[in-house]
Design an enzyme around this catalytic site. Structure first.
Site, short mmCIF file in Angstrom:
data_model
loop_
_atom_site.label_atom_id
_atom_site.label_comp_id
_atom_site.label_asym_id
_atom_site.label_seq_id
_atom_site.Cartn_x
_atom_site.Cartn_y
_atom_site.Cartn_z
N GLU A 200 10.26 16.98 14.20
CA GLU A 200 10.73 16.64 12.86
C GLU A 200 9.37 17.39 11.93
OE1 GLU A 200 9.25 13.03 10.40
OE2 GLU A 200 11.08 12.93 9.47
N GLY B 129 7.35 6.39 7.90
CA GLY B 129 6.35 7.14 7.43
C GLY B 129 6.95 8.22 8.91
N SER B 130 5.78 8.47 9.77
CA SER B 130 5.64 9.30 10.03
C SER B 130 5.68 7.90 11.77
CB SER B 130 4.30 9.65 10.52
OG SER B 130 3.03 9.56 10.67
N GLY C 246 3.44 5.31 12.55
CA GLY C 246 4.67 4.06 13.28
C GLY C 246 3.78 3.52 14.57
N GLN D 144 1.35 19.21 4.15
CA GLN D 144 3.10 19.77 3.81
C GLN D 144 3.65 21.10 4.86
OE1 GLN D 144 4.59 16.47 5.23
NE2 GLN D 144 5.87 17.98 5.70
N GLU E 159 10.57 2.43 9.72
CA GLU E 159 11.13 3.38 10.00
C GLU E 159 10.58 4.24 10.30
OE1 GLU E 159 14.94 3.08 10.08
OE2 GLU E 159 14.56 1.06 9.47
N LYS F 23 1.21 -1.07 -0.40
CA LYS F 23 0.10 0.03 -0.01
C LYS F 23 0.60 1.30 0.37
CE LYS F 23 -2.06 3.78 2.29
NZ LYS F 23 -1.69 4.54 1.46
N CYS G 165 13.92 11.55 5.92
CA CYS G 165 14.15 11.46 7.16
C CYS G 165 15.45 11.54 7.45
CB CYS G 165 13.26 9.97 7.11
SG CYS G 165 14.24 8.79 6.64
N1 NDP Z 1 10.05 8.31 7.45
C1 NDP Z 1 10.02 9.39 6.47
O1 NDP Z 1 10.77 8.51 6.08
C2 NDP Z 1 8.67 9.81 6.47
C3 NDP Z 1 8.21 10.98 7.66
N2 NDP Z 1 6.92 11.45 7.18
C4 NDP Z 1 6.63 11.77 8.61
O2 NDP Z 1 5.48 12.04 8.95
C5 NDP Z 1 5.00 13.26 8.49
C6 NDP Z 1 3.35 12.96 8.32
O3 NDP Z 1 3.22 12.43 6.98
P1 NDP Z 1 2.38 11.54 6.18
O4 NDP Z 1 2.54 11.06 4.92
O5 NDP Z 1 0.67 12.00 7.16
O6 NDP Z 1 2.74 9.93 7.32
P2 NDP Z 1 1.69 8.64 7.76
O7 NDP Z 1 3.20 7.83 8.64
O8 NDP Z 1 0.42 9.21 7.97
O9 NDP Z 1 1.89 7.81 5.98
C7 NDP Z 1 2.99 6.97 5.97
C8 NDP Z 1 1.90 5.65 5.36
O10 NDP Z 1 1.32 5.33 6.40
C9 NDP Z 1 -0.12 5.15 6.11
N3 NDP Z 1 -0.99 4.71 6.77
C10 NDP Z 1 -1.88 6.43 6.83
N4 NDP Z 1 -2.56 6.17 8.88
C11 NDP Z 1 -2.27 4.62 8.49
C12 NDP Z 1 -2.40 3.37 9.62
N5 NDP Z 1 -3.41 4.30 11.33
N6 NDP Z 1 -2.31 2.26 9.31
C13 NDP Z 1 -1.64 2.26 8.03
N7 NDP Z 1 -0.69 2.98 7.25
C14 NDP Z 1 -1.42 4.28 7.76
C15 NDP Z 1 -0.04 6.34 5.00
O11 NDP Z 1 -1.07 6.34 3.67
P3 NDP Z 1 -1.69 7.43 3.40
O12 NDP Z 1 -0.71 8.61 3.22
O13 NDP Z 1 -1.87 6.97 1.82
O14 NDP Z 1 -3.15 7.89 3.92
C16 NDP Z 1 1.27 5.82 4.01
O15 NDP Z 1 0.78 5.30 3.11
C17 NDP Z 1 5.28 14.05 7.70
O16 NDP Z 1 5.73 16.25 8.16
C18 NDP Z 1 6.88 13.84 8.68
O17 NDP Z 1 7.23 14.32 9.71
C19 NDP Z 1 6.02 10.98 6.28
C20 NDP Z 1 6.47 10.48 5.19
C21 NDP Z 1 8.15 10.11 5.48
O1 AKG Z 2 18.03 9.64 3.02
C1 AKG Z 2 18.41 9.18 1.97
O2 AKG Z 2 18.67 8.56 0.72
C2 AKG Z 2 16.98 7.80 2.16
C3 AKG Z 2 16.31 8.83 3.28
C4 AKG Z 2 14.80 7.74 3.39
O3 AKG Z 2 14.58 6.78 3.44
C5 AKG Z 2 13.21 8.89 3.97
O4 AKG Z 2 13.16 9.94 4.10
O5 AKG Z 2 12.55 7.77 4.15
#
Ligand code: NDP
Ligand code: AKG
Length: 482
Positions: A384, A227-228, A232, A330, A249, A174, A283
């Site tokens: 973050e 993700g966030s 997480g 964002q 992560e 997904k 990240c």
């Molecule tokens: N570590 C990293 O690389 C990342 C960190 N972030 C951080 O997260 C913040 C918010 O970004 P956001 O895109 O909302 O991040 P999310 O953590 O919400 O999204 C990451 C993934 O999780 C999915 N998701 C959302 N809710 C659930 C749930 N209850 N159960 C399982 N999966 C779920 C999302 O789906 P969908 O979005 O399609 O609803 C997406 O595919 C950013 O501002 C940043 O700080 C964001 C992206 C990457």
């Molecule tokens: O720094 C990178 O190349 C990878 C970063 C990453 O994994 C992320 O933002 O989720």
């Protein structure tokens, strides 16, 4: 406009919801890049059932045979690199050279894990019984649920799906909605490579519905998430509740320390690249810059001069250095943090505004932003932001720099710029981060090395390289008595 159905059991299938999600270009918000399904939870269950059915035959193939499918997928992705990179830029905003680099990284990851099908998978361990042979071998965990973010829509899905497959697992994927068209193109490459039906499945839809169903579906044996921090936690707790294996992560609040003996020009370039490339949406992005006071004025002057030269615009334009934030949500998060920084008493020395002139009001553009006089208790020094915002902090020496660098809940990546070997060694030992980097920017990971963080940045597991094996397989200890 590109339209993608879900990919279930080797077929493109529309959702019964009758609803779709339109993915828009964050550099030009009236442009719809493509449309994907807004699926129902039961459609995820269907995909998981097919993945479960496909498991046995896939697992029984040799690693070499599974590797051939990955080599084929890599060749197809490589042949479509320009097209897929362009869609990525249109869909989530990073510049075209960055999108091409990421797609090429996806190709390399596929080839790395394809080769893994021929590498050793266990150890022989001496037994206390002279007539016995004791060894370990690896078994796949089963069906793996893959939940990915929008910031690396090719590399992250591939660095999760490729190891899952080579070690004999099947996949239900997904992607984040904001980058779902790019992700569907990656799945198209797997499809063209002729993977057996059900081995890879993709279901699009809301995180709270489809992502949550991956967490809850008992047919899914392991979940890998990027993700966030907030999501997480939901994923980890849900997986733990039903005994599924999981790997998370999450965020970072990555520091760069610049000592008085550093090559200042190198440190300035790395701070800009690490902090502002991809609009700070990594990240691993640099967000705190901790500088020794004797070089603070020189460093800051050089940093400001170069940041002022940054061109912001549509990532497809060859002159653009920095694209838009991925979405309005964002962008608003970034603008909110800028207000928070001002209200907390940090001094804004550059940027701070949404960009609206010369057609940029058509996208989610924000200026590269620099604060100084940031103290470690401020929210902009702790949370973050995921945007192009740098927080400068002045310190008297390395000891104070390390105290501040470690004074956050996250521990993903950290850099130091120094020419002093003792300072390098101290930093390597004392910095609480999964990735410690000397004279190199905080972002950028190598596919053959373990990637992950300490503290709240990860579930203490590692992805990529050989570390992937730990999540995507279970160890079996075999004892054979002659
Ligand atoms: N570590 C990293 O690389 C990342 C960190 N972030 C951080 O997260 C913040 C918010 O970004 P956001 O895109 O909302 O991040 P999310 O953590 O919400 O999204 C990451 C993934 O999780 C999915 N998701 C959302 N809710 C659930 C749930 N209850 N159960 C399982 N999966 C779920 C999302 O789906 P969908 O979005 O399609 O609803 C997406 O595919 C950013 O501002 C940043 O700080 C964001 C992206 C990457
Ligand atoms: O720094 C990178 O190349 C990878 C970063 C990453 O994994 C992320 O933002 O989720």
């Amino acid at each position: 406009m590109i339209q993608y159905a879900n990919y279930i059991n080797g077929e493109w299938q529309s959702s019964n919801s009758g609803k779709t999600y339109q993915s828009i270009n964050p550099a030009s918000i009236n442009e719809v890049v493509g449309e994907v399904e807004y699926s129902l939870a039961e459609e995820l269950d269907t995909a998981a059932s097919y993945a479960k059915q496909a498991r046995t035959d896939w697992e029984k193939l040799t690693g070499a045979a599974r590797g051939q499918y990955l080599y084929k997928t890599a060749d197809i992705l490589e042949s479509r690199l320009e097209e897929i990179a362009e869609i990525m830029t249109k869909e989530m905003g990073k510049t075209l050279p960055e999108a091409k680099g990421e797609t090429a990284r996806g190709v390399a990851i596929l080839r790395y894990y394809a080769g893994e099908g021929l590498r050793e998978e266990g150890d022989v361990i001496p037994s206390t019984d002279a007539d016995a042979l004791m060894l370990t071998k690896r078994a796949p965990i089963g069906v793996v649920g893959v939940i990915t973010p929008w910031n690396f829509p090719v590399a992250i899905p591939i660095w999760k799906i490729a190891p899952a497959l080579i070690y004999g697992n099947t996949v239900v994927f997904k992607p984040a909605l904001e980058a779902s068209v790019t992700a569907a193109k990656v799945i198209e490459c797997f499809n063209e490579a002729g993977l057996p039906n059900g081995v890879v499945n993709m279901v699009n839809g809301e995180g709270e519905v489809i992502g949550q169903q991956i967490v809850d579906n008992p047919q899914i044996n392991g979940i890998t998430f990027t993700g966030s921090d907030k999501t997480g936690k939901i994923v980890g707790q849900g997986a733990l509740n039903r005994g599924a294996k999981y790997q998370l992560e999450m965020g970072g609040k990555n520091p760069v320390i610049v000592t008085k003996d550093a090559d200042i020009d190198l440190a300035v370039d790395a701070t800009i690249s690490g902090g502002l490339r991809s609009t700070g949406q990594k990240c691993t992005a640099t967000s705190r810059v901790i500088i020794e006071e004797s070089i603070y004025p020189t460093f800051t002057e050089k940093l400001l001069k170069k940041v002022k030269e940054i061109t912001v615009g549509n990532g497809l334009h060859p002159d653009t250095w920095m694209g838009p934030s991925v979405s309005e949500k964002q962008l608003n998060t970034v603008l909110d943090y800028i207000e928070i920084g001002k209200n907390e008493g940090a001094t804004l020395i550059h940027g701070g505004n949404r960009l609206m002139d010369n057609g940029l009001d058509q996208g989610f553009f924000v200026e590269p932003t620099i604060f100084e006089n940031v103290t470690t208790d401020m929210r902009i020094a702790q949370e973050e932001i995921f945007g192009p915002v740098l927080a400068l902090m002045k310190v008297k020496d390395l000891e104070e720099a390390l105290t501040i660098a470690n004074d956050v809940d996250f521990g993903l990546s950290a850099s130091i710029f120094t020419t002093n070997i003792q300072k390098m060694l101290t930093f390597i030992d004392d910095m609480e981060a999964g990735m410690v980097r000397i004279n190199a920017e905080s972002a950028g990971v190598e596919l053959q090395a373990p990637f992950g963080g300490m503290k709240k940045s990860s579930s203490h597991s590692r992805e990529q390289g050989q570390a992937a094996k730990e999540f995507y397989t279970n160890i079996k200890t075999v004892f054979i008595k002659g």
